[in-house]
Design a protein around this motif. Sequence first.
Motif, short mmCIF file in Angstrom:
data_model
loop_
_atom_site.label_atom_id
_atom_site.label_comp_id
_atom_site.label_asym_id
_atom_site.label_seq_id
_atom_site.Cartn_x
_atom_site.Cartn_y
_atom_site.Cartn_z
N TYR A 165 0.95 -1.23 -0.03
CA TYR A 165 0.03 0.20 -0.01
C TYR A 165 1.12 1.41 -0.02
O TYR A 165 1.87 1.28 0.86
N GLY A 166 0.57 2.16 -0.82
CA GLY A 166 1.41 3.43 -0.94
C GLY A 166 2.44 3.31 -2.01
O GLY A 166 3.03 4.33 -2.48
N ARG A 167 2.80 2.10 -2.38
CA ARG A 167 3.84 2.16 -3.62
C ARG A 167 3.21 1.21 -4.53
O ARG A 167 3.22 2.07 -5.99
N LEU A 170 -2.95 2.24 -4.44
CA LEU A 170 -3.62 3.29 -3.46
C LEU A 170 -4.98 2.91 -2.82
O LEU A 170 -5.73 2.10 -3.85
N ARG A 171 -5.63 3.27 -1.90
CA ARG A 171 -6.84 2.98 -1.36
C ARG A 171 -7.77 3.86 -2.12
O ARG A 171 -7.60 5.25 -1.92
N ALA A 172 -8.76 3.38 -2.78
CA ALA A 172 -9.69 4.37 -3.30
C ALA A 172 -10.67 4.98 -2.34
O ALA A 172 -11.24 4.21 -1.34
N GLN A 173 -10.99 6.17 -2.41
CA GLN A 173 -11.70 6.85 -1.46
C GLN A 173 -12.58 7.80 -2.16
O GLN A 173 -12.30 8.57 -2.96
#
Length: 286
Positions: A165-167, A170-173
């Motif tokens: 995560y982050g590389r 990304l988490r969809a918001q």
Amino acid sequence: MVAPRLAATADDGAPPASGDGLPQVVDQVALARLYGEPLFALPQDLYIPPDALEVFLEAFEGPLDLLLYLIRKQNFNILDIPMLDVTRQYLGYVEEIRSRNLELAAEYLLMAAMLIEIKSRMLLPPKKQEGSAEPEDPRAELVRRLLEYEQIKLAAMRLNQVPQYGRDFLRAQVTIEQSLQPRFPDVSLTDLQEAWRDILKRAKLVQHHKITREELSVREYMSHVLKALQGRRFVEFEELFQPEKGGTVLVVTFIALLELAKETLIEITQAEAFAPIYVRLAYTPV
């Protein structure tokens, strides 16, 4: 720092200009352009740091990493390391980094001393271990450390391939605008009294003069009110009363409403001042 603008003139030692505005040189090819003007020679006061053009072909995380690289690159058997070739190549790399970074070379020098010690012990007559028929191999400890390091390095590479995560993602918001739940103002005592008086006035218009003795139960009418509210979001305050049954029933029904509100089984709400009053079950979701 901004470099001064260069002008090619005959007075500062540069080649004289030709008819087309370029200096008279053999091939008319400039080394670079500075502020749009051709540069045919490097400035005499140009400073280039020693490390400006360094190129790092391989990066190692420590002595064991370098040793493992030298062994795997040349397809050496890690259980039978040719110490002469490996030590010579290792010392060549250490000598290179000593001339550039002495602090970095200290850890590598310790491993170099260990390799030289192992090579020296291999030149001596083999020493037999107690309780074993085979002599001790001076490379055994180094081989064990290399195999353990290789296993850890391969495990780290496999972990690094796992999406992070982050590389890698990304988490969809998603922001969804939701309307706020309207909050009804509390019913004031004055409005409740006015509503009660209005019900009494209408009850007098339709009342009948019947003299009977009737025992009325507040609990019974509390059940009646709850049944009337069951399955409905809001019920007008006036719908819960039955004026045709007389003022006694109205009083008992009103007392039942007050008891239910006291026990927080119902809610009495009003959208705004002087608006109709509504009643609902307290546990009914909106």
